[in-house]
Design an enzyme around this catalytic site. Structure first.
Site, PDB file in Angstrom:
ATOM      1  N   ASP A 102      38.989  26.618  47.925  1.00  0.00           N
ATOM      2  CA  ASP A 102      38.038  25.737  48.607  1.00  0.00           C
ATOM      3  C   ASP A 102      37.032  25.175  47.601  1.00  0.00           C
ATOM      4  OD1 ASP A 102      39.264  26.377  50.973  1.00  0.00           O
ATOM      5  OD2 ASP A 102      37.770  27.873  51.543  1.00  0.00           O
TER       6      ASP A 102
HETATM    7  N1  URA Z   1      40.266  31.972  51.395  1.00  0.00           N
HETATM    8  C1  URA Z   1      39.296  31.086  51.690  1.00  0.00           C
HETATM    9  O1  URA Z   1      38.731  31.108  52.774  1.00  0.00           O
HETATM   10  N2  URA Z   1      38.961  30.174  50.761  1.00  0.00           N
HETATM   11  C2  URA Z   1      39.538  30.121  49.519  1.00  0.00           C
HETATM   12  O2  URA Z   1      39.177  29.270  48.700  1.00  0.00           O
HETATM   13  C3  URA Z   1      40.544  31.039  49.234  1.00  0.00           C
HETATM   14  C4  URA Z   1      40.895  31.953  50.178  1.00  0.00           C
END
Ligand code: URA
Length: 238
Positions: free
Chosen positions: A101
């Protein structure tokens, strides 16, 4: 192969940039100054550009410590991407393995090896990923049990069992190990338990650990040893 193609393939520069380097006299083949961008070179030749030996290799592999605030994509018109951290002449061929993310930091493999990417990302291959997370409220033993059993969200999304290791000195901090890579997976898992993830950092993918000496936004090539670890995983399956 033509010298200019060889140098461009090894990411020394664009085709026109490497032609300029050759004309400037910066490139030597087997100790002799190269003059013609079209001259032929092969694996047995030693190619040196600006004093650096340019070895032929089939693929590039980097470990990036992804910073927050940039997206895991190859290009975007409005937002900075992880590939914008790499020199322009390398961006065309590289891509990130999997997705973090925008606000997640930590280990991201960047490569041009599609087969390795598939090997690490295919859901059926169950590669463990470890993350450090901080939450807005303390995590509990009930959370540990719920994750160990596998969580099903109200919308029917099922997450495979995950290991939650809560820091005994700080219950708002934990290391979680998951073997899938579903969209916002960890945030959704914690949200289902009434907690918000306020910090998320990927520590490892399979046996490959983030090099903590890399600052956020920094990257380096994977070492021989790290490549063996990644490719071992691949050959174990054959
Ligand atoms: N889980 C999430 O919620 N975000 C990420 O970036 C990776 C795993």
């Amino acid at each position: 192969m033509r010298l200019d193609k060889y140098l461009a393939d090894m990411c020394v520069g664009s085709r026109s940039q490497v032609k300029q380097l050759i004309r400037k006299g910066s490139v030597f083949i087997n100790g002799n100054k190269a003059t013609d961008p079209g001259m032929a070179v092969g694996d047995a030749d030693t190619v040196v550009c600006d004093g650096v030996t340019i070895s032929h290799r089939d693929h590039f592999y980097y470990m990036l410590n992804k910073p927050a605030g940039i997206i895991t994509a190859t290009e975007d018109n409005r937002q900075q991407t992880v590939l914008d951290l790499f020199p322009e002449n390398m961006r065309k061929r590289l891509f990130p393995v999997g997705r973090l993310d925008k606000d997640t930091v930590g280990l991201l493999i960047i490569t041009d090896d599609g087969a390795l990417c598939h090997e690490l990302m295919a859901p059926s291959h169950h590669v463990d990923k470890r993350y450090l997370l901080h939450t807005d409220a303390p995590m509990t033993e009930e959370d540990v049990s719920a994750f160990r059993e596998g969580l099903v969200l109200n919308d029917g999304t099922a997450f495979k069992e995950a290991e939650l290791d809560i820091d005994p000195d700080d219950p708002c901090s934990a290391v979680i190990t998951i073997s899938e890579g579903k969209y916002h997976q960890i945030k959704r898992m914690l949200s289902a338990r009434g907690k918000e993830v306020i910090y998320l950092k990927r520590l490892s993918v399979g046996e490959l650990e983030l090099d903590e000496s890399l600052g956020e936004g920094e990257y380096r090539e994977l070492t021989e040893q790290e490549l063996i670890i990644l490719h071992k995983k691949k050959s174990n399956r054959l």
